[in-house]
Write an enzyme that holds these catalytic residues in place. Structure first.
Site, mmCIF file in Angstrom:
data_model
loop_
_atom_site.group_PDB
_atom_site.id
_atom_site.type_symbol
_atom_site.label_atom_id
_atom_site.label_comp_id
_atom_site.label_asym_id
_atom_site.label_seq_id
_atom_site.Cartn_x
_atom_site.Cartn_y
_atom_site.Cartn_z
ATOM 1 N N ARG A 1 0.893 -1.356 -0.023
ATOM 2 C CA ARG A 1 0.117 -0.126 -0.091
ATOM 3 C C ARG A 1 0.826 1.496 -0.078
ATOM 4 N NH1 ARG A 1 -4.527 -0.297 4.336
ATOM 5 N NH2 ARG A 1 -2.464 -0.024 5.738
ATOM 6 N N TYR B 1 19.306 4.447 9.559
ATOM 7 C CA TYR B 1 18.549 4.042 8.528
ATOM 8 C C TYR B 1 19.426 3.648 7.393
ATOM 9 C CZ TYR B 1 15.293 4.583 4.142
ATOM 10 O OH TYR B 1 14.805 4.555 3.170
ATOM 11 N N PRO C 1 17.422 2.904 -4.568
ATOM 12 C CA PRO C 1 16.740 3.977 -5.284
ATOM 13 C C PRO C 1 16.873 5.351 -4.809
ATOM 14 C CG PRO C 1 15.462 2.893 -4.037
ATOM 15 C CD PRO C 1 16.364 2.087 -4.040
ATOM 16 N N HIS D 1 8.949 13.307 2.949
ATOM 17 C CA HIS D 1 10.239 13.904 2.146
ATOM 18 C C HIS D 1 9.739 15.416 1.468
ATOM 19 C CE1 HIS D 1 10.929 9.442 2.135
ATOM 20 N NE2 HIS D 1 11.994 9.870 2.496
#
Ligand SMILES: NC(=O)C1=CN([C@@H]2O[C@H](COP(=O)(O)OP(=O)(O)OC[C@H]3O[C@@H](n4cnc5c(N)ncnc54)[C@H](OP(=O)(O)O)[C@@H]3O)[C@@H](O)[C@H]2O)C=CC1
Ligand SMILES: C[C@H]1O[C@H](OP(=O)(O)OP(=O)(O)OC[C@H]2O[C@@H](n3cnc4c(=O)[nH]c(N)nc43)[C@H](O)[C@@H]2O)[C@@H](O)[C@@H](O)C1=O
Length: 360
Positions: free
Chosen positions: A13, A137, A164, A180
């Site tokens: 999703r 992260y 990416p 973002h």
């Protein structure tokens, strides 16, 4: 992959997962397994083991992760490293135990050093210090790449990794604190335009449809003005001003999420870990592939482009109390280009399409 292969899309999703599902359906794949976060918490080792035992997927796209913008990464450092390591450890290990034919792990270009030579080649991984704001992260993502490589080498699995660049598109997160830059600036500019036009209905609709954490919607004009001010959107002498974080000088590269999904499916169909073997090379590393456009733009220029597309008459101001992060992180996509894939959607068209999606 056969058209009838059983494909598990973790995070179906989300921004990328939803685009992967759409892309696979358009290419004729039909046998999908999906679970929402609520149905299956991928940080829960026992639940993930039961899921793989029951479903036995043939192929796995690992697009579920704890994701957020620069400030979210910097604040929720423990959550970003713990959740991402747990999700990927569980999914990658169970994929090995249950003979998944191929898995794709989604990393990020923040794996590269803060002051990396530009454009960034796959081989620059682990050559210098990481950017502080997203170090936890990035460490989780680097562990994911190394986990895939290690399982492939020791257990003969076929797990591939892609890195990416910054992505955007339908189903993105438009939260004003945690998202973002591109979705944040679209939403702030949309709200700024409505404020400039005294369009209280649009403002009310936006703030009530996508409530901001801790605030249960807004009804009076004063409540709306207070919320907007909290997020740096304010009216001064009849002109609306919108806050942009940092100096506006960092450069970023943006890729349309549906192009990203197309690249993922292309690589899943055409790339195997065995392609990385080179008889002369006893040390197999940096087998991941960058996914990007190879073009970047400053945050200041991005804000101006969004302002033009949305038709906002006010101004931006720069809050240098907020972090800039890495000053430049442009991918070198030559490895991907060499395999025969290139992006299709340019930034201006992508912003127009996603703004249209956002307002509808
Ligand atoms: N967005 C970007 O700019 C970039 C993203 N990436 C990477 O691409 C991948 C996809 O990111 P993106 O689509 O943007 O992320 P989103 O935040 O849009 O989606 C994340 C998905 O992960 C699921 N999820 C999160 N935590 C859990 C959990 N504990 N258990 C089960 N499901 C969970 C969510 O499920 P639910 O919908 O049910 O809540 C959601 O579907 C990630 O690996 C990310 O790191 C890399 C570079 C840039
Ligand atoms: C994809 C990538 O995303 C994250 O890294 P990032 O590229 O630095 O992320 P960002 O999109 O949040 O910011 C880009 C730039 O833009 C500036 N900026 C201006 N105004 C807003 C603003 O309103 N919101 C945000 N978020 N940024 C803003 C902001 O200050 C920064 O200079 C990683 O943590 C990690 O998650 C990762 O891999």
């Amino acid at each position: 992959m056969e058209k009838t292969s059983k494909i598990y899309i973790a995070g179906h999703r989300g921004l990328v997962g939803s685009a992967i599902l759409k892309n696979l359906k358009a290419k004729g794949y039909s046998n999908f397994v999906t679970r929402t976060h609520k149905e299956l918490d991928l940080t829960d080792t026992t639940a993930v083991a039961t899921f793989f035992k029951t479903e036995k997927p043939d192929y796995v796209f690992l697009a579920a992760a704890k994701v957020g913008g620069i400030v979210a990464n910097n604040i929720y450092r423990a959550d970003f490293i713990y959740e991402n390591l747990s999700i990927q450890n569980n999914v990658i290990h169970q994929s090995y135990l249950h003979d998944v034919k191929k898995l794709m792990f989604l990393g990020s270009t923040c794996i590269y050093p803060k002051n990396c030579p530009q454009p960034m080649k796959e081989d620059y991984l682990l050559t210098d210090t990481l950017e502080y704001t997203n170090e936890p992260y990035a460490i989780a993502k680097i562990a994911g790449i190394k986990m895939c490589e290690s399982y492939n080498i020791q257990y003969n699995t076929n797990f591939i990794s892609v890195m990416p660049t910054n992505l955007y598109g339908p189903n993105d997160n438009f939260d004003l604190e945690k998202s973002h830059v591109l979705p944040a600036l679209i939403r702030k500019t949309h709200l700024g335009k409505a404020l400039h036009n005294n369009d209280w209905e649009t403002l009310r609709k936006d703030l009530n449809k996508m409530p901001i954490e801790g605030i249960n919607g807004a009804s009076s004009e004063l409540e709306i003005l207070n919320i907007l001010e909290k997020y740096g959107i304010k009216k001064e002498n009849d002109s609306v001003k919108i806050e942009v974080w940092g100096t506006g000088n960092p450069m970023r590269e943006f890729l349309w999420s549906e192009d990203m999904a197309d690249a993922c499916v292309f690589l899943m169909e055409n790339r195997n870990f065995s392609d990385c073997f080179d008889a002369a090379n006893k040390e197999i590393r940096n087998t991941h592939i960058n996914i990007g456009t190879g073009k970047d733009i400053s945050i200041k220029e991005l804000a101006t482009l969004i302002k033009l597309i949305i038709g906002f008459d006010g101004e931006f101001y720069f809050n240098t109390e907020k972090p800039d992060g890495t000053m430049k992180k442009l991918t070198d996509p030559s490895k991907l280009h060499g395999l025969g894939w290139r992006h299709k959607i340019e930034l201006e068209d992508g912003i127009k399409t996603v703004y249209n999606w956002f307002i509808n």
